[in-house]
Design a protein around this motif. Structure first.
Motif, PDB file in Angstrom:
ATOM      1  N   ARG A   1      98.672  -3.100  43.948  1.00  0.00           N
ATOM      2  CA  ARG A   1      97.341  -2.692  43.500  1.00  0.00           C
ATOM      3  C   ARG A   1      97.073  -1.206  43.752  1.00  0.00           C
ATOM      4  N   HIS A   2      97.947  -0.552  44.513  1.00  0.00           N
ATOM      5  CA  HIS A   2      97.714   0.850  44.874  1.00  0.00           C
ATOM      6  C   HIS A   2      98.249   1.825  43.833  1.00  0.00           C
ATOM      7  N   GLY A   3      99.447   1.603  43.343  1.00  0.00           N
ATOM      8  CA  GLY A   3     100.010   2.457  42.319  1.00  0.00           C
ATOM      9  C   GLY A   3     101.006   3.475  42.847  1.00  0.00           C
ATOM     10  N   VAL A   4     101.695   4.113  41.904  1.00  0.00           N
ATOM     11  CA  VAL A   4     102.775   5.038  42.238  1.00  0.00           C
ATOM     12  C   VAL A   4     102.244   6.306  42.894  1.00  0.00           C
ATOM     13  N   ALA A   5     101.140   6.848  42.389  1.00  0.00           N
ATOM     14  CA  ALA A   5     100.589   8.076  42.972  1.00  0.00           C
ATOM     15  C   ALA A   5     100.213   7.844  44.438  1.00  0.00           C
ATOM     16  N   TRP A   6      99.615   6.697  44.734  1.00  0.00           N
ATOM     17  CA  TRP A   6      99.283   6.362  46.123  1.00  0.00           C
ATOM     18  C   TRP A   6     100.545   6.327  46.966  1.00  0.00           C
ATOM     19  N   TYR A   7     101.593   5.684  46.458  1.00  0.00           N
ATOM     20  CA  TYR A   7     102.839   5.580  47.221  1.00  0.00           C
ATOM     21  C   TYR A   7     103.413   6.967  47.499  1.00  0.00           C
ATOM     22  N   ALA A   8     103.470   7.815  46.490  1.00  0.00           N
ATOM     23  CA  ALA A   8     104.043   9.151  46.650  1.00  0.00           C
ATOM     24  C   ALA A   8     103.243   9.977  47.652  1.00  0.00           C
ATOM     25  N   ASN A   9     101.928   9.944  47.538  1.00  0.00           N
ATOM     26  CA  ASN A   9     101.088  10.723  48.445  1.00  0.00           C
ATOM     27  C   ASN A   9     101.161  10.197  49.873  1.00  0.00           C
TER      28      ASN A   9
ATOM     29  N   ILE B   1     109.216   5.643  55.237  1.00  0.00           N
ATOM     30  CA  ILE B   1     109.303   4.527  54.290  1.00  0.00           C
ATOM     31  C   ILE B   1     108.776   3.246  54.932  1.00  0.00           C
ATOM     32  N   GLU B   2     109.159   3.024  56.173  1.00  0.00           N
ATOM     33  CA  GLU B   2     108.701   1.818  56.872  1.00  0.00           C
ATOM     34  C   GLU B   2     107.182   1.822  57.039  1.00  0.00           C
ATOM     35  N   ARG B   3     106.616   2.971  57.379  1.00  0.00           N
ATOM     36  CA  ARG B   3     105.168   3.059  57.560  1.00  0.00           C
ATOM     37  C   ARG B   3     104.416   2.751  56.259  1.00  0.00           C
ATOM     38  N   VAL B   4     104.864   3.348  55.161  1.00  0.00           N
ATOM     39  CA  VAL B   4     104.172   3.111  53.885  1.00  0.00           C
ATOM     40  C   VAL B   4     104.318   1.647  53.473  1.00  0.00           C
ATOM     41  N   THR B   5     105.506   1.102  53.664  1.00  0.00           N
ATOM     42  CA  THR B   5     105.721  -0.306  53.321  1.00  0.00           C
ATOM     43  C   THR B   5     104.792  -1.208  54.123  1.00  0.00           C
ATOM     44  N   ASP B   6     104.647  -0.923  55.417  1.00  0.00           N
ATOM     45  CA  ASP B   6     103.746  -1.719  56.247  1.00  0.00           C
ATOM     46  C   ASP B   6     102.292  -1.561  55.810  1.00  0.00           C
ATOM     47  N   ASP B   7     101.943  -0.375  55.276  1.00  0.00           N
ATOM     48  CA  ASP B   7     100.573  -0.130  54.834  1.00  0.00           C
ATOM     49  C   ASP B   7     100.138  -1.071  53.711  1.00  0.00           C
ATOM     50  N   HIS B   8     101.090  -1.544  52.896  1.00  0.00           N
ATOM     51  CA  HIS B   8     100.661  -2.428  51.791  1.00  0.00           C
ATOM     52  C   HIS B   8     101.477  -3.710  51.687  1.00  0.00           C
ATOM     53  N   ARG B   9     102.181  -4.035  52.777  1.00  0.00           N
ATOM     54  CA  ARG B   9     102.962  -5.269  52.778  1.00  0.00           C
ATOM     55  C   ARG B   9     102.087  -6.508  52.637  1.00  0.00           C
ATOM     56  N   ASP B  10     100.892  -6.481  53.230  1.00  0.00           N
ATOM     57  CA  ASP B  10     100.026  -7.663  53.224  1.00  0.00           C
ATOM     58  C   ASP B  10      99.230  -7.826  51.931  1.00  0.00           C
TER      59      ASP B  10
END
Length: 264
Positions: free
Chosen positions: A43-51, A77-86
């Motif tokens: 639901r966040h999108g690519v721009a969110w992931y990159a930023n 990478i681990e931090r961002v993944t954890d940010d939207h894993r749930d």
């Protein structure tokens, strides 16, 4: 170190999926990548992931100068993944991913990392530039190019070929990008060289590197000379003109030009 950057979105009606940022001793460029249907799994999108990835990586670079670049990228990478894993299906093949380029000054050396299809160029005084790239995605994509060209963009067949291509991502014998697996950082192209003799450096997304590798408007020495004389905005302006002239769809284009290299 002085860093001059420009980032241009492919379209005014769509978010720029590139990110660039700098510290006194480091520069980061993230080129976000999306696959059709990604919104259905994230639901966040690519721009969110990159930023988010770029911001986390800059923070780690500022605090942990003794750790290697692959270590820091893996943690980011681990931090961002954890940010939207749930909230998102981070393991889905079509969830957001990114190419990464990093430069860091340390102990009289320039350290660098490239993962995915971004470029890092070291401008060597009195010698040709050292161009650091990760060719694996380009090489693996070649057999799929004709099938993608033959299929109508957006059709079921187009998406099937694209899925087959992306099945090679983040696996042995395939190509590697930042996504949900921290271990992908260990597959990055890395190295270092002495600061002495370097006139500058540049990090480019593949939308900006088109000035050399797609349109051939200049070679890499010419690109570095143009950056030095006219700055990143002029390079991207020329890319945009070439896209129109050749009827090529625009891509997000970002450059970070690093000069006055010296430790802080």
């Amino acid at each position: 170190m002085r860093v001059t950057s420009t980032s241009s979105a492919a379209r005014t009606d769509r978010a720029n999926e590139d990110f660039t940022g700098a510290l006194p001793m480091a520069a980061v460029l993230i080129d976000g990548a999306g696959i059709p249907g990604a919104a259905s799994v994230c639901r966040h999108g690519v721009a969110w992931y990159a930023n988010r990835l770029g911001g986390d990586l800059l923070g780690l670079l500022s605090l942990a100068r003794e750790r290697s670049l692959p270590e820091l990228l893996g943690e980011a990478i681990e931090r961002v993944t954890d940010d939207h894993r749930d909230t998102c299906d981070v393991a889905s093949p079509i969830s957001p991913s990114a190419a990464v380029a990093v430069l860091r000054l340390s102990g009289g050396f320039v350290e660098y990392l490239v993962l995915g299809d971004s470029f890092l160029v070291l401008d060597r005084a009195g010698a040709t530039p050292l161009v650091v790239s990760d060719p694996r995605e380009v090489i693996i994509s070649r057999p799929y190019a004709s099938a993608l060209t033959a299929a109508a963009e957006g059709s079921d067949e187009y998406h099937r070929v694209l899925r087959d291509l992306r099945a090679n991502r983040n696996r042995p014998g395939g190509f590697w990008v930042a996504k949900d697996e921290p271990g992908a950082a260990d597959e990055a192209i890395t190295g270092s060289c002495p600061l002495s003799g370097l006139a500058g450096a540049a990090l480019l997304s593949n939308g900006a590197s088109r000035i050399v590798d797609r349109f051939g408007l200049v070679d890499w020495p010419g690109a570095m000379a143009l950056l030095t004389s006219s700055g990143p905005a002029e390079v991207i302006r020329r890319v945009r003109e070439a896209e129109v002239r050749h009827a090529v769809a625009a891509d997000d284009a970002t450059i970070a030009h690093c000069t006055d290299l010296g430790e802080s």
